[in-house]
Write a protein that holds these residues in place. Structure first.
Motif, PDB file in Angstrom:
ATOM      1  N   ASP A 112      -3.485   6.326   0.411  1.00 23.09           N
ATOM      2  CA  ASP A 112      -3.586   5.297  -0.641  1.00 23.09           C
ATOM      3  C   ASP A 112      -2.327   5.190  -1.486  1.00 23.09           C
ATOM      4  O   ASP A 112      -2.331   4.546  -2.537  1.00 23.09           O
ATOM      5  N   ARG A 113      -1.206   5.776  -1.011  1.00 21.44           N
ATOM      6  CA  ARG A 113       0.011   5.811  -1.831  1.00 21.44           C
ATOM      7  C   ARG A 113       1.219   5.176  -1.162  1.00 21.44           C
ATOM      8  O   ARG A 113       2.115   4.681  -1.832  1.00 21.44           O
ATOM      9  N   PHE A 114       1.259   5.210   0.172  1.00 11.19           N
ATOM     10  CA  PHE A 114       2.446   4.771   0.888  1.00 11.19           C
ATOM     11  C   PHE A 114       2.063   3.703   1.910  1.00 11.19           C
ATOM     12  O   PHE A 114       1.246   3.964   2.802  1.00 11.19           O
ATOM     13  N   LEU A 115       2.654   2.521   1.791  1.00 15.51           N
ATOM     14  CA  LEU A 115       2.379   1.426   2.712  1.00 15.51           C
ATOM     15  C   LEU A 115       3.535   1.303   3.701  1.00 15.51           C
ATOM     16  O   LEU A 115       4.623   0.862   3.352  1.00 15.51           O
ATOM     17  N   LEU A 116       3.296   1.734   4.944  1.00 11.60           N
ATOM     18  CA  LEU A 116       4.287   1.557   6.001  1.00 11.60           C
ATOM     19  C   LEU A 116       4.093   0.130   6.508  1.00 11.60           C
ATOM     20  O   LEU A 116       3.186  -0.158   7.280  1.00 11.60           O
ATOM     21  N   SER A 117       4.948  -0.761   6.026  1.00  8.85           N
ATOM     22  CA  SER A 117       4.668  -2.197   6.097  1.00  8.85           C
ATOM     23  C   SER A 117       5.279  -2.909   7.295  1.00  8.85           C
ATOM     24  O   SER A 117       5.165  -4.131   7.401  1.00  8.85           O
ATOM     25  N   GLY A 118       5.909  -2.173   8.212  1.00  5.92           N
ATOM     26  CA  GLY A 118       6.502  -2.841   9.357  1.00  5.92           C
ATOM     27  C   GLY A 118       7.529  -3.869   8.911  1.00  5.92           C
ATOM     28  O   GLY A 118       8.359  -3.609   8.041  1.00  5.92           O
ATOM     29  N   ASP A 119       7.458  -5.054   9.508  1.00  3.41           N
ATOM     30  CA  ASP A 119       8.355  -6.138   9.124  1.00  3.41           C
ATOM     31  C   ASP A 119       7.612  -7.210   8.321  1.00  3.41           C
ATOM     32  O   ASP A 119       8.032  -8.364   8.281  1.00  3.41           O
ATOM     33  N   THR A 120       6.516  -6.828   7.686  1.00  7.78           N
ATOM     34  CA  THR A 120       5.752  -7.789   6.897  1.00  7.78           C
ATOM     35  C   THR A 120       6.326  -7.931   5.495  1.00  7.78           C
ATOM     36  O   THR A 120       6.577  -9.037   5.010  1.00  7.78           O
ATOM     37  N   ILE A 121       6.544  -6.804   4.823  1.00 12.69           N
ATOM     38  CA  ILE A 121       7.101  -6.823   3.465  1.00 12.69           C
ATOM     39  C   ILE A 121       8.311  -5.900   3.434  1.00 12.69           C
ATOM     40  O   ILE A 121       8.242  -4.749   3.862  1.00 12.69           O
TER      41      ILE A 121
END
Length: 377
Positions: A242-251
């Motif tokens: 709930d702390r780290f967003l591995l966002s790829g190439d989305t954001i």
């Protein structure tokens, strides 16, 4: 006097130390302007190799005496010849031994977070603007968006005394070749990617859409898969603890992913709108966004990695606050321009397993900068 030859790792250490670095790039101007070594406290000039074949003093007017000059070319040979000329004239020189070829394959791991249950590492492939991740807990490791140089991940896992058990791609990459399938073959881990990304694929994979969370090591290390279409239809982000967003190439730290690589820019921009204003809208401003690409070396933060909180990104990127769907779509579609990743269709086929290439061909296809990150101011 023998020339000093340095490797990519040593050059990066010099750049990272904060000491002033002077690079003389002797490739042709088109190559230099498209893609070059960058960094803080780094000065770079371009004087093509052929210019040094003429005894013209103007070739030396921007070169400092008394400061080390690192000479760079495509593969090392031309740089060594120029360095010999400079050495004879009394300059302090060294040569990047295998040139941009070596720089393009250099990865640098940085620890982002660590506690008693988990360690999160970002691996930065500077020359490509590519980022990948390793989540380690209780001797197990999950790898997200690995590059094709799989020994880099195996070395990190061995150093951390961890076994790679999960390998995931956030989406089907278009500007570099994924190491996911090969890494799973080498380690026995499972390879995960969205099924909509892998139509007619020859690679074995487990569809991400069949899972909404994964367990890696300690009970409190949970990876939540979040469909975030827009860059590609099956783009998926991973929320760790709930702390780290591995966002790829989305954001990205500086914008959003480009939605045009499937020839459906307007349609995919609509999906990107829904991702921004529905899927991730409820995520806290404190969540740290960790993307798979970056567009500018200046995005590296004071802690040495690429990342920013959702709150910071929402505040600094107007597009993240553009809630009018039509305006959002027009701005995203208008920002992508015409500079698409070279060879991207062939790279996509390789990443599906439809086409096989040699290591030499793979290197050739990947040469050049990242073009998946599009900034929206």
């Amino acid at each position: 006097m023998a020339l000093q030859m340095i490797g990519a790792k040593e050059l990066h250490a010099k750049i990272n130390s904060g000491e002033p670095i002077f690079i003389l790039d002797v490739r042709n101007p088109e190559e230099y302007n498209d893609w070059k070594i960058e960094g803080k406290n780094l000065e770079s000039v371009n004087v093509p190799y052929f210019d040094f074949l003429d005894e013209d003093e103007k070739n030396y007017k921007d070169l400092p005496k008394g400061t080390e000059i690192v000479v760079v070319c495509a593969k090392g040979g031309s740089a060594q010849m120029v360095a010999e000329i400079l050495d004879e004239k009394g300059y302090t020189v060294s040569v990047l031994e295998e040139g941009m070829l070596e720089w393009s394959q250099f990865y640098h791991p940085v620890t982002i977070a660590m506690d008693e249950h988990m360690k999160l590492i970002q691996l930065n492939r500077f020359a490509k603007g590519c980022l990948s991740y390793m989540v380690i807990s209780e001797g197990k490791a999950l790898v997200v968006d690995p590059g094709r140089h799989i020994e880099e991940y195996i070395q990190v896992a061995n150093k951390e005394h961890a076994t790679i058990t999960h390998v995931m791609d956030t989406h089907l990459h278009a500007d570099h070749i994924s190491g996911g399938p090969e890494l799973t073959e080498k380690t026995g881990a499972m390879y995960y990617i969205s099924s909509s990304e892998m139509k007619e694929a020859k690679h074995n994979f487990e569809p991400l859409d069949k899972h909404n969370h994964f367990q890696v090591g300690a009970v409190d290390v949970k990876v939540l898969a979040i469909p975030t279409p827009g860059h590609t239809p099956g783009s998926t982000s991973f929320l760790v603890n709930d702390r780290f967003l591995l966002s790829g190439d989305t954001i990205f730290v500086g914008g959003l992913g480009r939605p045009d690589l499937g020839g459906k820019a307007r349609e995919w921009a609509q999906s990107l709108y829904d991702t921004v204003f529905t899927t991730i809208a409820n995520l806290s401003d404190d969540v740290l966004v960790l993307p798979t690409h970056f567009a500018d070396i200046q995005e590296i933060n004071a802690n040495g990695f690429i990342g920013a909180t959702l709150g910071e990104i929402r505040k600094s990127n107007d597009i993240m606050r553009t809630e009018n769907r039509e305006e959002f779509t027009e701005r995203v579609v208008g920002a992508v321009g015409s500079s698409t990743p070279p060879n991207y269709e062939e790279i996509v086929d390789i990443n599906r397993g439809v086409v096989d290439v040699t290591a030499e061909k793979a290197t050739e296809l990947e040469i050049g900068p990242n073009r998946c990150a599009v900034h929206h101011n």
